[in-house]
Design an enzyme around this catalytic site. Structure first.
Site, short mmCIF file in Angstrom:
data_model
loop_
_atom_site.label_atom_id
_atom_site.label_comp_id
_atom_site.label_asym_id
_atom_site.label_seq_id
_atom_site.Cartn_x
_atom_site.Cartn_y
_atom_site.Cartn_z
CD GLU A 105 -2.87 -1.19 2.40
OE1 GLU A 105 -2.78 -0.27 3.23
OE2 GLU A 105 -3.69 -2.11 2.50
CD GLU A 130 -4.96 -7.57 1.43
OE1 GLU A 130 -5.84 -6.88 2.02
OE2 GLU A 130 -3.76 -7.33 1.50
#
Length: 345
Positions: free
Chosen positions: A156, A263
């Site tokens: 991220e 995810e």
């Protein structure tokens, strides 16, 4: 993730098995085990506490071929304030995976959002920040060398709107690009056979962020980082537009690297009536399976959902009415699971 939701992985184990409303949204469907029909690895995340639930254990071993620790391989779990490391949680998950013939995927080595006290308060007269950084990565990756098939090395790091790379302790101390290159190099040093990933979210819903993400991947490769794959978290909402997932997967595949849908979940928090949201949820899972199945086999690293039953989902912990996964709270496959199977073609 959906806009405005900041996913933290601090998840307390006492919440993991919280009581849930067992009422299903729709009649259960019948599907074969996911891992038996997919030509690529099928994964789910778990916490060590989940291994105490025999019903979930049975479902995991029936349905998936790969496990990702949800938070117990993150720095916030491993790196203690005094500089020591703890591995009880990830060791338990790794042992379970090995005992049941499941692949283990490591998540995550460096995350902008975590800065353990041991690093923030480091006495550099005793050990340099760069050495401590390397030692941490070598210790974690080296511990699971030969078992973990891959790692989310940098997690991220692209800004939500695609406006450059995020600030972090690691960037300030070692350099914005340099800390990423070093992380990949150290991880490769610890386990040369593990596939090393750059992982991020909003890559489906924010094309500008996807472009920045791909440019970063190219920059890392040019800088000599042993980047081996791209991870797209694929946290979606039922209200998301059709076609976004296919467009994202096609763009990400353009670099020729293995792709990990790392995810995936589809929130029901937005997108019309409950029935309409469930239909859209199934459509998005189908689209993701179709897009991933269309990749060349060498680029199909794995397809992972962020949990298997709704009961364990981080999104359900935030909103008890949400039901973002393929199996309901009782472990029954939902229409989304049947749609995913259809998407395999």
């Amino acid at each position: 993730m959906t806009a405005g939701v900041h996913r933290r992985a601090f998840i307390g184990s006492t919440l993991a098995l919280a009581a849930c409303n067992p009422k299903a949204d729709a009649a259960p469907v019948s599907i074969p085990p996911l891992k038996s029909i997919a030509p690529f690895p099928v994964g789910a995340c778990i916490q060590a506490v989940h291994l105490q639930d025999p019903t979930l254990v049975r479902l995991l071993t029936e349905q998936v071929s790969q496990l990702t620790p949800e938070w117990e391989m993150k720095m916030e779990y491993i790196a203690q304030a005094d500089g020591t490391f703890r591995f009880e949680g990830p060791d338990a998950i790794a042992a379970f995976a090995k005992a049941h013939g499941l692949r283990l995927f490591g998540h995550t080595l460096v995350w902008y959002d975590q800065a353990p006290a041991a690093f923030e308060q480091l006495d550099e007269s005793r050990v340099s920040f760069a050495d401590a950084y390397r030692n941490y990565i070598l210790a974690v990756v080296g511990r699971y060398r030969g078992q973990a098939v891959g790692w989310d090395v940098i997690n991220e790091t692209v800004g939500d709107n695609g406006d450059g790379w995020r600030d972090s302790l690691w960037a300030r101390k070692l350099g914005k690009l340099e800390h990423m290159v070093l992380a990949f190099q150290h991880a490769h040093e610890a386990d040369p056979n593990a596939v090393l990933f750059l992982n991020d979210f909003f890559l489906e819903t924010q094309p500008k962020k996807r472009t920045t993400f791909l440019k970063l991947a190219e920059t890392l490769l040019k800088a000599g980082a042993p980047l081996g794959g791209l991870g797209t978290q694929t946290h979606l909402a039922a209200g998301d537009q059709k076609g976004l997932v296919k467009a994202a997967i096609a763009d990400l595949a353009s670099l020729g690297l293995p792709i990990h849908i790392s995810e995936m979940d589809v929130s029901l928090q937005e997108g019309g009536s409950r029935t309409e949201r469930l239909t859209r949820q199934a459509d998005l899972y189908r689209e993701a399976a179709e897009a991933f199945s269309a990749l060349p086999r060498r680029q199909q690293f794995a397809f992972t959902t962020w949990g298997l039953r709704d009961q364990e989902s981080w999104r359900k912990r935030e909103d008890g009415a949400d039901a973002p996964l393929l199996f309901d709270v009782n472990g029954n496959p939902k229409p989304a699971a049947a749609a995913w199977v259809e998407g395999l073609g």
